[in-house]
Design a protein around this motif. Structure first.
Motif, PDB file in Angstrom:
ATOM      1  N   UNK A   9       0.839  -1.207   0.000  1.00 58.59           N
ATOM      2  CA  UNK A   9       0.000   0.000   0.000  1.00 58.59           C
ATOM      3  C   UNK A   9       0.875   1.259   0.000  1.00 58.59           C
ATOM      4  N   UNK A  10       1.972   1.190   0.766  1.00 60.37           N
ATOM      5  CA  UNK A  10       2.895   2.328   0.786  1.00 60.37           C
ATOM      6  C   UNK A  10       3.538   2.528  -0.588  1.00 60.37           C
ATOM      7  N   UNK A  11       3.924   1.410  -1.236  1.00 66.22           N
ATOM      8  CA  UNK A  11       4.522   1.509  -2.568  1.00 66.22           C
ATOM      9  C   UNK A  11       3.516   2.107  -3.564  1.00 66.22           C
ATOM     10  N   UNK A 175       9.661  -0.180   4.461  1.00 69.33           N
ATOM     11  CA  UNK A 175      10.881  -0.978   4.643  1.00 69.33           C
ATOM     12  C   UNK A 175      11.904  -0.525   3.594  1.00 69.33           C
ATOM     13  N   UNK A 176      13.109  -0.103   4.032  1.00 66.95           N
ATOM     14  CA  UNK A 176      14.130   0.367   3.088  1.00 66.95           C
ATOM     15  C   UNK A 176      14.446  -0.665   2.005  1.00 66.95           C
ATOM     16  N   UNK A 177      14.423  -1.940   2.353  1.00 62.36           N
ATOM     17  CA  UNK A 177      14.713  -2.984   1.369  1.00 62.36           C
ATOM     18  C   UNK A 177      13.652  -3.009   0.269  1.00 62.36           C
ATOM     19  N   UNK A 178      12.402  -2.829   0.691  1.00 68.59           N
ATOM     20  CA  UNK A 178      11.309  -2.842  -0.289  1.00 68.59           C
ATOM     21  C   UNK A 178      11.359  -1.575  -1.158  1.00 68.59           C
ATOM     22  N   UNK A 179      11.707  -0.450  -0.551  1.00 70.96           N
ATOM     23  CA  UNK A 179      11.894   0.781  -1.337  1.00 70.96           C
ATOM     24  C   UNK A 179      13.027   0.576  -2.338  1.00 70.96           C
ATOM     25  N   UNK A 180      14.061  -0.147  -1.904  1.00 74.89           N
ATOM     26  CA  UNK A 180      15.171  -0.453  -2.802  1.00 74.89           C
ATOM     27  C   UNK A 180      14.716  -1.283  -3.993  1.00 74.89           C
ATOM     28  N   UNK A 181      13.834  -2.258  -3.707  1.00 75.39           N
ATOM     29  CA  UNK A 181      13.282  -3.086  -4.800  1.00 75.39           C
ATOM     30  C   UNK A 181      12.499  -2.200  -5.772  1.00 75.39           C
ATOM     31  N   UNK A 182      11.702  -1.287  -5.229  1.00 73.48           N
ATOM     32  CA  UNK A 182      10.915  -0.375  -6.060  1.00 73.48           C
ATOM     33  C   UNK A 182      11.819   0.455  -6.966  1.00 73.48           C
ATOM     34  N   UNK A 183      12.881   1.011  -6.390  1.00 71.09           N
ATOM     35  CA  UNK A 183      13.794   1.846  -7.178  1.00 71.09           C
ATOM     36  C   UNK A 183      14.478   1.033  -8.271  1.00 71.09           C
ATOM     37  N   UNK A 215      -1.283 -18.078  -6.855  1.00 68.92           N
ATOM     38  CA  UNK A 215      -1.642 -18.598  -5.529  1.00 68.92           C
ATOM     39  C   UNK A 215      -0.712 -18.047  -4.460  1.00 68.92           C
ATOM     40  N   UNK A 216       0.596 -18.003  -4.775  1.00 67.63           N
ATOM     41  CA  UNK A 216       1.584 -17.471  -3.827  1.00 67.63           C
ATOM     42  C   UNK A 216       1.332 -15.997  -3.554  1.00 67.63           C
ATOM     43  N   UNK A 217       0.903 -15.281  -4.600  1.00 70.97           N
ATOM     44  CA  UNK A 217       0.669 -13.845  -4.485  1.00 70.97           C
ATOM     45  C   UNK A 217      -0.406 -13.551  -3.444  1.00 70.97           C
ATOM     46  N   UNK A 218      -1.369 -14.441  -3.317  1.00 73.42           N
ATOM     47  CA  UNK A 218      -2.479 -14.237  -2.391  1.00 73.42           C
ATOM     48  C   UNK A 218      -2.100 -14.488  -0.938  1.00 73.42           C
ATOM     49  N   UNK A 219      -0.913 -15.034  -0.747  1.00 69.52           N
ATOM     50  CA  UNK A 219      -0.466 -15.277   0.629  1.00 69.52           C
ATOM     51  C   UNK A 219      -0.035 -13.977   1.315  1.00 69.52           C
ATOM     52  N   UNK A 220       0.375 -12.993   0.488  1.00 72.98           N
ATOM     53  CA  UNK A 220       0.826 -11.706   1.030  1.00 72.98           C
ATOM     54  C   UNK A 220       1.941 -11.893   2.053  1.00 72.98           C
ATOM     55  N   UNK A 221       2.892 -12.774   1.687  1.00 74.50           N
ATOM     56  CA  UNK A 221       3.988 -13.035   2.619  1.00 74.50           C
ATOM     57  C   UNK A 221       5.319 -12.436   2.161  1.00 74.50           C
ATOM     58  N   UNK A 222       5.379 -11.983   0.893  1.00 81.16           N
ATOM     59  CA  UNK A 222       6.600 -11.328   0.399  1.00 81.16           C
ATOM     60  C   UNK A 222       6.286 -10.564  -0.885  1.00 81.16           C
ATOM     61  N   UNK A 223       7.237  -9.696  -1.261  1.00 79.07           N
ATOM     62  CA  UNK A 223       7.098  -8.933  -2.501  1.00 79.07           C
ATOM     63  C   UNK A 223       7.417  -9.842  -3.682  1.00 79.07           C
ATOM     64  N   UNK A 224       6.542  -9.850  -4.667  1.00 76.16           N
ATOM     65  CA  UNK A 224       6.765 -10.691  -5.850  1.00 76.16           C
ATOM     66  C   UNK A 224       6.738  -9.848  -7.109  1.00 76.16           C
TER      67      UNK A 224
END
Length: 241
Positions: A9-11, A175-183, A215-224
């Motif tokens: 949601x932040x992304x 999360x800085x790591x997730x922002x890094x993935x976005x960039x 199916x994995x995407x619906x788990x909401x356990x990591x960025x894919x």
């Protein structure tokens, strides 16, 4: 709401703000272009008026030269008339009369050209005066228009500052790591870097993602990421309805 969902949601929010910044930047670019176009239009009109002024000055100079030539001719005729009173032979008298006649003919042609110039000069002076007035009016119009554009541009720049501040507020919570993935994704793709998956179709490249990934995407356990376009993908609950 899971932590991953919050991060996504932040992304999404960051991306939305960045799109607003991009649109504002484009608007600023358009406004700057309009200002430059008005400046160029003024320069072009000034050049046209300057050219007409130069042509008018050229005509005035030519007229003055003809006027000077006419005065010289008049002086020569006066001198020849003085010589007539001093001649002693008929041959000399006839020669001076012929000389005076030739000078008068030349001067008549000069005076005819002077009359032509006077008619042209009157029209040219009126045209130049009108062009100068039109130019002044146009410059004033451009000045007012540019003031309005400058005010619009200032508002857009202030909006960009506010949006950048908003982006920062959102980003610092992520999360800085997730922002890094976005960039990283943004460097690799054009357009949106975070897109939803609807009915197992990535809305970035419009291709089906593998069933297992869906199916994995619906788990909401990591960025894919989409295996095709490599954008960050997320699942919406309405897909489950």
């Amino acid at each position: 709401m899971s932590n991953i969902q919050e991060q996504i949601n932040m992304l999404i929010d960051v991306q939305a703000v960045e799109m607003e910044i991009l649109q504002a930047g484009r608007h600023i670019h358009v406004l700057s272009g309009e200002t430059a176009a008005l400046d160029q239009a003024v320069v072009e009109r000034e050049a046209l008026v300057a050219a007409e002024k130069k042509a008018l000055e050229g005509m005035k100079k030519s007229y003055r030269e003809l006027e000077s030539e006419s005065k010289i001719n008049a002086g020569m005729i006066a001198k020849s008339n003085q010589k007539l009173r001093a001649v002693k032979t008929n041959k000399e008298y006839q020669s001076i009369l012929k000389e005076i006649d030739e000078i008068r003919k030349r001067n008549s042609a000069v005076e005819d050209r002077m009359l032509e110039y006077l008619e042209t000069l009157e029209s040219a002076e009126q045209t130049v005066a009108e062009k100068v007035t039109e130019l002044q009016d146009f410059i004033e119009y451009c000045r007012k228009k540019q003031e309005t554009i400058a005010a619009d541009e200032q508002r857009e720049r202030q909006a960009v500052e506010a949006l950048n501040a908003k982006k920062t507020r959102i980003s610092v919570k992520a999360d800085p790591k997730i922002i890094g993935i976005l960039e990283d994704v943004k460097r690799k793709v054009r357009g949106m870097a975070v897109v939803p998956v609807q009915q197992a179709i990535c809305m970035g490249c419009h291709l089906n993602i593998p069933a297992q990934l869906f199916n994995e995407l619906q788990r909401l356990d990591e960025i894919r990421l989409c295996p095709h376009c490599h954008r960050i993908i997320y699942w919406k609950e309405k897909d489950n309805e």
